[in-house]
Design an enzyme around this catalytic site. Structure first.
Site, PDB file in Angstrom:
ATOM      1  N   ASP A   1       0.828  -1.204   0.000  1.00 51.25           N
ATOM      2  CA  ASP A   1       0.000   0.000   0.000  1.00 51.25           C
ATOM      3  C   ASP A   1       0.864   1.257   0.000  1.00 51.25           C
ATOM      4  O   ASP A   1       0.555   2.244  -0.686  1.00 51.25           O
ATOM      5  CB  ASP A   1      -0.903   0.015   1.230  1.00 51.25           C
ATOM      6  CG  ASP A   1      -2.173  -0.800   1.033  1.00 51.25           C
ATOM      7  OD1 ASP A   1      -2.567  -1.032  -0.118  1.00 51.25           O
ATOM      8  OD2 ASP A   1      -2.774  -1.216   2.044  1.00 51.25           O
ATOM      9  N   LEU A   2       1.933   1.248   0.777  1.00 54.21           N
ATOM     10  CA  LEU A   2       2.782   2.430   0.874  1.00 54.21           C
ATOM     11  C   LEU A   2       3.571   2.655  -0.413  1.00 54.21           C
ATOM     12  O   LEU A   2       3.766   3.805  -0.835  1.00 54.21           O
ATOM     13  CB  LEU A   2       3.713   2.295   2.074  1.00 54.21           C
ATOM     14  CG  LEU A   2       2.985   2.182   3.416  1.00 54.21           C
ATOM     15  CD1 LEU A   2       3.971   1.928   4.545  1.00 54.21           C
ATOM     16  CD2 LEU A   2       2.162   3.432   3.700  1.00 54.21           C
TER      17      LEU A   2
END
Length: 381
Positions: A169-170
């Site tokens: 996600d990051l």
């Protein structure tokens, strides 16, 4: 002070982690971010606790500072009209709904850009927006599994393991922010917005770096090696008298320096260890020899000695210790966002020409709803 995104409006229709994190990055660069949430519940992460930070979850607080919140029900004609008005005024639209969901409401990329051709519309998906991938739910853990990351993470010979933070996600958040900034620059040159798409799977695969490079070069799948590096040794954690020490030796000169610090310079002349390829081949024997020397003192003592000799080494810190180290080095890892809220992680880039925007506290659900409804209901000049 002028910031790159001063005057830019972001309509943030995203939830959970990747989209909200990208939106925070844009807010740090000066953009005004309006977060659109579901009435009653809001972003799912508001309920993802413990731990809690006041009336909100620590998870939500971590990725939603510097935003305004409005709760809109897309099935309500009045609310939908306001959501469309927001998208039509925005410079940037962020969303991570399942592909096809927003088409029903005229909030998809094609519909928004037909009304607002200068908009940079950014979609974050799990596996792409076409074919089979469009129907697959995109959760970080799932993508770590099917995208190969878990296969190279964990102990050698053990079960595959996820990374300890939602790294996919990051990564996607960073790629989304980069894509948006590139599209804004393109708009400055051409006058036209565009649709930017970022898939979690694509972000992960693009970040597999040398591990994917190894597979592409040889056809052999890399395997998990614990804390060891597949191509460098010693580049791992080693046992000292009291704890583990992380040692990263990148070349033969550094290995000579390491052996000098350990009091056994002859070790660097051993044919098994004299070159990096040899050290990789005989890494088990190398580990045993190094740990026998390290056993006489504590990890922190060895780290100080090695750093003094130009050898990269350090103790294995917890998060609190990591933050303390960053503060000691003057890196300012956290920012205050207001009374009643915990500190948040700071924007990590330093700029010589401007400072990131001063952060504000993460908003309560619909905290700015009344003012935003009135503003969005006004006619546009």
């Amino acid at each position: 002070m002028i910031r790159p995104l001063d005057g830019m409006l972001v309509a943030d229709f995203s939830r959970v982690l990747a989209g909200p994190t990208a939106a925070v990055m844009l807010a740090d660069l000066g953009a005004r971010v309006i977060k659109v949430e579901r009435p009653g519940a809001g972003d799912e992460t508001r309920a993802w606790g413990p731990p809690w930070a006041g009336s909100s979850s620590a998870y939500f607080e971590a990725v939603n500072r510097s935003k305004e919140s409005i709760a809109l029900d897309f099935t309500d004609p009045g609310d939908l009209s306001l959501a469309r008005a927001l998208a039509d005024r925005a410079d940037i639209v962020l969303e991570n709904y399942r592909t096809g969901t927003l088409e029903r409401f005229g909030l998809d990329a094609a519909s928004v850009r037909a009304r607002n051709p200068r908009a940079v519309y950014c979609s974050i998906t799990g596996f792409g927006s076409t074919g089979e991938g469009a129907t697959m739910p995109g959760y970080d853990f799932l993508v770590q599994a099917v995208g190969g990351l878990m296969s190279i993470t964990g102990d050698a010979g053990g079960e595959p393991r996820k990374v300890g933070v939602a790294m996919v996600d990051l990564l996607a958040a960073n790629h989304a922010a980069m894509g948006v900034l590139a599209a804004l620059l393109h708009r400055e040159r051409t006058g036209a917005g565009q649709h930017v798409e970022v898939a979690l799977l694509s972000s992960l695969i693009a970040s597999l770096a040398n591990q994917a490079g190894s597979y592409l070069a040889t056809g052999a799948a890399p395997r998990a090696l614990g804390n060891r590096h597949p191509s460098i040794a010693p580049y791992e954690t080693l046992h000292c008298r009291d704890a583990l020490l992380a040692v990263a030796v990148g070349n033969d000169a550094q290995f000579h320096a390491l052996c000098g610090v350990l009091g056994d310079p002859a070790l660097a002349r051993d044919p098994r260890f004299a070159t990096n390829p040899a050290r990789v081949e005989y890494r088990d024997e190398l580990q045993a020899a190094l740990e026998a020397l390290l056993a006489v003192d504590d990890a922190a003592v060895w780290a100080t000695r090695m750093l003094g000799a130009g050898v990269a080494a350090g103790t294995v810190n917890g998060i609190g210790e990591a933050l303390a180290l960053a503060r000691r080095l003057g890196l300012e890892p956290t920012v205050e966002v207001g009374a009643g809220h915990p500190p948040q992680l700071a924007h990590p880039v330093r700029y010589s020409g401007f400072a990131p925007a001063a952060p504000t506290a993460p908003p309560a659900l619909d905290a700015h709803g009344a003012a935003l409804r009135a503003w969005l209901a006004e006619p546009v000049d």
